[in-house]
Write an enzyme that holds these catalytic residues in place. Sequence first.
Site, short mmCIF file in Angstrom:
data_model
loop_
_atom_site.label_atom_id
_atom_site.label_comp_id
_atom_site.label_asym_id
_atom_site.label_seq_id
_atom_site.Cartn_x
_atom_site.Cartn_y
_atom_site.Cartn_z
N SER A 104 67.20 56.89 43.69
CA SER A 104 65.96 57.37 43.08
C SER A 104 66.23 57.75 41.63
O SER A 104 67.18 58.46 41.32
CB SER A 104 65.45 58.58 43.87
OG SER A 104 64.28 59.09 43.27
N GLY A 105 65.38 57.28 40.72
CA GLY A 105 65.53 57.58 39.30
C GLY A 105 66.39 56.59 38.56
O GLY A 105 66.66 56.76 37.37
N THR A 109 61.43 50.88 39.77
CA THR A 109 60.01 50.58 39.56
C THR A 109 59.79 49.91 38.21
O THR A 109 59.04 48.93 38.10
CB THR A 109 59.18 51.87 39.67
OG1 THR A 109 59.35 52.45 40.96
CG2 THR A 109 57.71 51.59 39.43
N ASN A 156 63.20 62.07 39.17
CA ASN A 156 62.46 61.01 38.51
C ASN A 156 61.00 61.43 38.36
O ASN A 156 60.41 61.93 39.30
CB ASN A 156 62.57 59.73 39.36
CG ASN A 156 61.92 58.53 38.72
OD1 ASN A 156 61.44 58.61 37.59
ND2 ASN A 156 61.90 57.43 39.42
N SER A 159 58.75 58.59 40.68
CA SER A 159 59.53 58.11 41.82
C SER A 159 58.62 57.45 42.86
O SER A 159 57.59 58.02 43.26
CB SER A 159 60.29 59.27 42.46
OG SER A 159 60.99 58.85 43.60
N SER A 160 58.99 56.24 43.30
CA SER A 160 58.23 55.57 44.36
C SER A 160 58.51 56.27 45.68
O SER A 160 59.66 56.36 46.11
CB SER A 160 58.65 54.10 44.46
OG SER A 160 58.31 53.41 43.29
N GLY A 386 65.76 53.93 47.11
CA GLY A 386 67.21 53.80 47.11
C GLY A 386 67.86 54.81 48.04
O GLY A 386 67.22 55.71 48.58
N GLU A 388 69.64 57.93 49.38
CA GLU A 388 69.46 59.31 48.94
C GLU A 388 70.51 60.21 49.58
O GLU A 388 70.69 60.20 50.81
CB GLU A 388 68.06 59.82 49.28
CG GLU A 388 66.96 59.13 48.48
CD GLU A 388 65.62 59.83 48.62
OE1 GLU A 388 65.54 60.81 49.37
OE2 GLU A 388 64.65 59.38 47.97
#
Length: 943
Positions: A104-105, A109, A156, A159-160, A386, A388
């Site tokens: 994440s981050g 995206t 992020n 973040s998605s 992703g 985590e």
Amino acid sequence: MAEHESLEFGKADFVLLDNVSMDEFMANLKLRFEKGRIYSYIGEVVVSVNPYRAMNIYGRDVIEQYKGRELYERPPHLFAIADAAYKAMKRRNKDTCIVISGESGAGKTEASKYIMQYIAAITNPNQRAEVERVKNMLLKSNCVLEAFGNAKTNRNDNSSRFGKYMDINFDFKGDPIGGHINNYLLEKSRVIVQQEGERSFHSFYQLLKGAPDSLLRSLHIQKDPKAYNYIKVGGQIKSGINDNADFKAVADAMKVIGFTGDEIQTVYKILATILLLGNLSFGVDGDVTLIENTKLVSALKDLLSTKEENVEKAMLYRTVATGRDVIEKQHTVKEANYGRDALAKAIYERMFCWIVGRINDIIEVKNYDAKVHGKNTVIGVLDIYGFEISKTTGFFEQFCINYCNEKLQQLFIQLVLKQEQEEYQREGIPWKHIDYFNNQIIVDLVEQQHKGIFSILDEACMNVGKVTDEVFLQGLNTKLAKHAHFTSRKLAPTDKTLEFDRDFRIRHYAGDVAYSVVGFIDKNKDTLFQDFKRLLYNSSNPVLRGMWPEGKLRITEVTKRPLTAATLFKNSMISLVENLASKEPYYVRCIKPNEVKSPLLFERHANVRVRRAGFAYRQTYPRFLQRYKMISEFTWPNHDLASDKAAVKSLLKSCGFEHDVAYGNTKVFIRTPRTLFSLEEQRADMVKRIVLFLQKVWRGTLARMRYRRMRAALIILRAYRRYKVKSYIKDVNRRFKNVKNMKDYGRHVKWPTPPKVLRRFEEALRSIYNRWWAWTLIKSLSPEERLQVRAKVAGFEVLKGHRTDLGLQRSWEGNYLVSEWDYPDTASSFTLISGELQRRDKFMRVLFSCNVRKINRFNKSEDRTVLITDRHLYKMDPTKQYKPMKSIPLYNVTGVSVSPGKDQLVVFHTKDNRDLVVCLQGMVPQTRADRNKSSPLIYVGEV
């Protein structure tokens, strides 16, 4: 191999590292990042480091650099992998996919948006309107899905919180004609609760900050996010997100995609409903559970387009069917709160899935017949959460996310190994077994039938009676006690990082992660009371009603037990992996530069090892020759050997590298990067010399071409000038051919316009003609007439522009008073007197004689006669037989002035300043006005 970059930027392909180690990998990655090179390769995998700043490397000029180029021809870039996938799809008619992974981050995206942007930019060169519409909708769909599926987290700002796989369909010409989106595991728990420092989904804040006041009033909400329990944690955070502008952008995007006004309004109502649900509180009056803030029920009734009593009943009661009997069971406060939160999560998830479904309805390919339109090919883009690892224990959603990454990692390693092995077999190169971490054991730990964690969780949920998370953990401890990748506090009593009856740990491919079982049972059951489904289905809003088709079931109707959340997610992951495996995959690995952790590095490290255990570089013989043939005299500029393979062998042997290569059927394989860099250095040296040689030859060619053009231009110019001169002279000759026979000797003839080069010649020619014309006229005159002409010419030159009437049309007699025709009475007397003066003063001839009116200094006028000879100027009295009154030698006369008018005024200037002022008579008839008119005198000149 990527275009050869200077070593100051590090090595563009990690496969070319001399020594594959964690330290070298990180040092090379850091060097490239610091030099502004955020993209690198691991073979054909793109490694993308999130730069956390805007970079000018995505414009139209950069797109053109990668369009149609091979992967190794340009420096590493997302556009290179996007173009490779597009070319494979278009040229080989193969379905392809691009898998974007990372924590994440890390920028997944953004990477997916740049890939979409590139594909949109290189397609539809003919600008077909329908294709442009499809491209625009595909791009706009990202904006809408980000608003409802993304949130600000501690890692992020965008973040998605869901997984997305988009298929883009292309026609046989390679133009996009539609698409389809699959979404996976929306983190709906974020709707009701967020960690400190995080926000709920963007859509809530965009509505509150960006919607006009009139819309907010109609939705029964206000602008302040802190007023709503579900999102007040995020409402207190200051961030750089512009929710106001994003609200307008999302609304515009939904209109472009094709959402109707009623549909958009329903989405706003659902968001407002969730916000108000969070503020709904319950209390107890004796044994009765009550809603404490009943005003909110009225607002919810308006938003859901239903009756107020139905809303209140669904919140406080649950309908239970036991056989044919129907019982209404009142909720406790705890059950009412649980139902409220479950409704909020369910209604948001259902809205999100409906939005994805509506986008698919609009962008999916329609009326496409493969027999008529050709095969429909696909490029898939996977942007999924992703791996985590949180500092605290993870929960159900994190467990599912990490399972997803295990599945993708398994696919990734299998496909890389499969591709390598298949290529070695095709080329006839012996395959060497490679040791790597096979995470199939972890995938089985999670998804295996009857023994996996998901199966144990489903089994716990199906037990009769009260089922708790602790019961689920006991099942894990019992069935997985001997598994090498599972542990808990009960199995490892000395591990104080785990809590008793709460935590368990899994040793993932990317590292150890601890999970808390709290909430696993509830989230897996994903229970939503049927009363809520019936409430929403019976809404008078057709859009909202369509989202809940299962609400039409009767209370007593028996249905199958719904699949649990874990089973649904496992099935979707298995389907996704099968879908990806059926396509030709391309990979993008995203990395966070400021939180580089060993699990992510291990993933890339494993891939480097897979490629470096064999040969670091491989290329087809023709392309290898095209790049390196200038190194050897046997291959430059072209070889005459039996085949390209033989030419490559000869080249490498002449360089002394035959011990470090293997020759396949169609490709050459180079084992160590040192050999490749040596080839590149020799190539770079030869390219400089070739460039200099080509520059010399080309400059000489350009100079000769320029000379030939200039010489041709000069020849043409000269020929054109000769043509224009000849044409002009012929035209002049034609016009003036019979000029001698013309009445006016050609004065009426119009001269042709000369070319620029003959303008001075034309002036000379006109002068010659004028002289000839004048000579033709003058040659027939008598000597006396010629003298008169000369006098007129002299007078004209002196008085030109000063006096309008010079009397050029009449004969200039000079000695006018001797004319018996003009002066019959006095001519004989004047002749006698002038003869006496000639004998006395010895002058040769009379120049001028005329009667005048003299004006003295007292302004009195008298009649007088002026006689001018070649020696004297005489003033005479005509009334006394032309008696001479005064004689002025001509050398005493300094000049003559005349007036510009018709008054015939003349002034003779003398040295003693006793000027003679007279007005000529008998030359031009005078009127009274002429005599009274005063005009300035014109000084003619000295005598």
